[in-house]
Design an enzyme around this catalytic site. Structure first.
Site, PDB file in Angstrom:
ATOM      1  N   THR A  49       0.909  -0.809   0.320  1.00 34.41           N
ATOM      2  CA  THR A  49       0.034   0.344   0.207  1.00 34.41           C
ATOM      3  C   THR A  49       1.122   1.270   0.030  1.00 34.41           C
ATOM      4  OG1 THR A  49      -0.134   0.383   2.019  1.00 34.41           O
ATOM      5  CG2 THR A  49      -1.612  -1.073   1.565  1.00 34.41           C
ATOM      6  N   CYS A  50       0.611   2.221   0.409  1.00 38.36           N
ATOM      7  CA  CYS A  50       1.047   3.530  -0.209  1.00 38.36           C
ATOM      8  C   CYS A  50       2.314   3.978   1.153  1.00 38.36           C
ATOM      9  CB  CYS A  50      -0.196   5.506  -0.359  1.00 38.36           C
ATOM     10  SG  CYS A  50      -1.029   5.084   0.952  1.00 38.36           S
ATOM     11  N   ASN A  51       2.264   3.401   2.421  1.00 34.37           N
ATOM     12  CA  ASN A  51       2.125   3.235   3.795  1.00 34.37           C
ATOM     13  C   ASN A  51       3.104   1.408   4.122  1.00 34.37           C
ATOM     14  OD1 ASN A  51       0.719   2.625   4.630  1.00 34.37           O
ATOM     15  ND2 ASN A  51      -0.402   4.083   5.357  1.00 34.37           N
ATOM     16  N   ARG A  52       3.343   0.836   3.315  1.00 30.83           N
ATOM     17  CA  ARG A  52       3.749  -0.902   4.058  1.00 30.83           C
ATOM     18  C   ARG A  52       3.915  -1.517   2.378  1.00 30.83           C
ATOM     19  NH1 ARG A  52       0.850  -1.778   8.229  1.00 30.83           N
ATOM     20  NH2 ARG A  52       0.080  -0.278   8.429  1.00 30.83           N
ATOM     21  N   GLU A 114      -9.335   4.258   7.660  1.00 38.18           N
ATOM     22  CA  GLU A 114      -9.478   4.245   7.106  1.00 38.18           C
ATOM     23  C   GLU A 114     -10.194   2.836   6.239  1.00 38.18           C
ATOM     24  OE1 GLU A 114      -7.208   3.092   4.124  1.00 38.18           O
ATOM     25  OE2 GLU A 114      -5.897   2.784   5.678  1.00 38.18           O
ATOM     26  N   GLN A 120      -7.483  -2.427  -1.024  1.00 35.85           N
ATOM     27  CA  GLN A 120      -6.315  -3.057  -0.989  1.00 35.85           C
ATOM     28  C   GLN A 120      -5.998  -4.411  -0.912  1.00 35.85           C
ATOM     29  OE1 GLN A 120      -4.206   0.881   1.197  1.00 35.85           O
ATOM     30  NE2 GLN A 120      -3.791   0.938  -1.034  1.00 35.85           N
ATOM     31  N   GLY A 189      -4.552  10.957 -11.660  1.00 34.59           N
ATOM     32  CA  GLY A 189      -4.354   9.363 -11.749  1.00 34.59           C
ATOM     33  C   GLY A 189      -5.790   9.057 -11.202  1.00 34.59           C
ATOM     34  N   ALA A 190      -5.569   7.383 -11.534  1.00 38.16           N
ATOM     35  CA  ALA A 190      -7.279   7.035 -11.377  1.00 38.16           C
ATOM     36  C   ALA A 190      -7.279   6.000 -10.841  1.00 38.16           C
ATOM     37  CB  ALA A 190      -7.778   6.933 -12.988  1.00 38.16           C
ATOM     38  N   GLY A 191      -7.150   5.282  -9.998  1.00 38.82           N
ATOM     39  CA  GLY A 191      -6.611   3.841  -9.070  1.00 38.82           C
ATOM     40  C   GLY A 191      -7.776   4.665  -7.752  1.00 38.82           C
TER      41      GLY A 191
END
Length: 443
Positions: A49-52, A114, A120, A189-191
């Site tokens: 993910t964005c932070n792990r 969140e 994810q 972006g489009a995710g």
């Protein structure tokens, strides 16, 4: 075999290291394939993910698997293992299950509670199923984690007090721009995260909502869902010049928003850029432009002592702590139930072998009876056979029930080992009496 998690996150490593180990979808799947081929691993799943970045594995041995997974992670990311090791965490068995279920509830995220993590996790599970890297342990475990995460959002007040990264960014942006009502916004972006950003901006009542993505088709779908306008990728510089607020989250490995794409001065019309990407989309020097404010993931991390974003949108600290206590209780109950089910399942092959051994003894005795009493009628012979089967079932019923009950609370498998010892059951034989992996659809 035991569940193992090896990884690093915003809680254990600085963002610059997380950027270096960030993997795209293709590289994540390649890492999972390499891990599942290791000598001490039978199943694997990689979550990025964005932070792990985390590797989940069903390990045949603890120390061997930890060493092999750590080495594979270093090779896949190109970061020396000596640089990774101080920031890696290792969770094993019960702690690993607790970590995953808490993660699914958003309790391990930078923004407390969140819900993006559920998408994810679902994507990681789907990739593992498609690549056949999952079996009877990780597949049901991750499906259960998704159910636990959904329960946390539907059965508790978590959504009432939780803040997402996007929500935290919009709150900060409003403090700089004033009301977002009527502002010109641009999503790059489009995710999944960009979809959340577009939805949040639409609800905030922005004046215009532009969607820009390298693949125009995906941008069109996102724009259609949120009444936005599609821009070609070549219009990025123009979009940055006219926007008041930009949220960017692409899968690019290089900076997307650079200093040369921005005007020399935005003092008269301030620009706020919220960078939700990992690695970062926005070059550091972009923040040097007068009137341009840039916030990244580290900036959106709240002031909470535990490193998670605060729940400003919900009630006060007392209400937040009460809700979190409920979520923790839910997670603890789900972890206990999962482990009890798994431990009970471990005794299954041993009980199956015990019944098979008893049936073989009964068959041998019935065969000898046939030889000694050849004049028995078919009806008499059937009655004898049925009586013997009933005796076996009654004798084995209570030990079977008790064995399952004991195994549910037996962390080290000692009760199963004792059962094998009492009835002289070979562990290799019982291990062979298993059920083929069942890979079902996503919940």
């Amino acid at each position: 075999m035991s569940l193992l998690v090896v990884g690093l996150s915003h809680r254990s490593a600085p963002l610059e290291l997380l950027e270096r180990v960030a993997l795209d979808g293709r590289r994540s799947r390649e890492l999972a394939a390499g891990v599942v081929g290791l000598d001490d691993v039978s199943e694997s799943l990689v979550l990025t993910t964005c932070n792990r970045t985390e590797v989940y594995a069903e390990a045949l041995s603890f120390h061997g698997a930890v060493a092999q997974v750590g080495d594979s992670l270093a090779k896949a990311t190109g970061v020396d293992l000596q640089d990774l090791t101080p920031h890696l965490y290792v969770h094993y068995e019960e702690r690993a299950v607790d970590h995953l279920f808490s993660l699914a509830c958003g309790m391990e995220s930078m923004a407390l509670g969140e819900s993006e993590i559920l998408g994810q996790l679902r994507d990681a599970l789907r990739a593992g199923q498609e690549d056949a890297h999952l079996g009877t342990v990780l597949n049901p475990l991750f499906q259960q984690a998704l159910r636990v995460g959904k329960r946390a959002h539907t059965d508790t007040g978590l959504d009432r007090v939780a803040r997402s990264l996007v929500g935290a960014g919009l709150t900060r942006a409003a403090a700089v721009l004033g009301s977002l009502d009527g502002a010109d916004a641009l999503v790059v972006g489009a995710g999944a995260m960009s979809g959340l950003a577009a939805a949040s901006l639409s609800r905030a009542g922005v004046g215009t909502l532009g969607i820009l993505n390298r693949t125009r088709e995906r941008a069109e779908r996102l724009a259609e869902a949120h009444q936005g306008q599609v821009h070609d990728w070549s219009q990025l510089e123009r979009g940055l010049a006219t926007a008041d607020l930009v949220l960017t989250c692409t899968g690019a490995t290089d900076h997307v928003v650079t200093r040369d794409l921005l005007p020399d001065d935005r003092t008269e019309r301030p620009l706020v850029i919220i960078d939700l990407a990992m690695p970062r989309d926005v070059a550091p020097e972009a923040a040097e432009v007068p009137g341009v404010t840039v916030w990244g993931l580290a900036d959106l991390n709240g002031d909470g002592a535990d490193g998670t974003a605060t729940a400003e949108a919900g009630g006060g600290p007392d209400e937040t702590e009460q809700v979190l206590a409920v979520v923790r209780e839910l997670v603890a109950g789900e972890v206990a139930a999962y482990l009890a089910t798994r431990r009970s399942a471990r005794v299954g092959p041993t009980l199956a072998m015990l019944r098979s051994r008893a049936a073989a003894v009964a068959d041998g005795e019935l065969e000898r009876l046939d030889q000694r009493l050849p004049d028995l009628s078919d009806a008499q012979r059937a009655e004898v056979q049925q009586s013997v089967r009933r005796i076996l079932d009654k004798l084995l019923h209570t030990p079977t029930v008790r064995a399952k009950q004991l195994a549910a609370h037996d962390a080290d498998g000692s009760s199963v080992a004792l059962l094998r010892e009492l009835f002289d059951l070979d562990a290799r034989e019982t291990a062979a009496v298993t059920t083929p992996p069942q890979v079902s659809g996503l919940p």
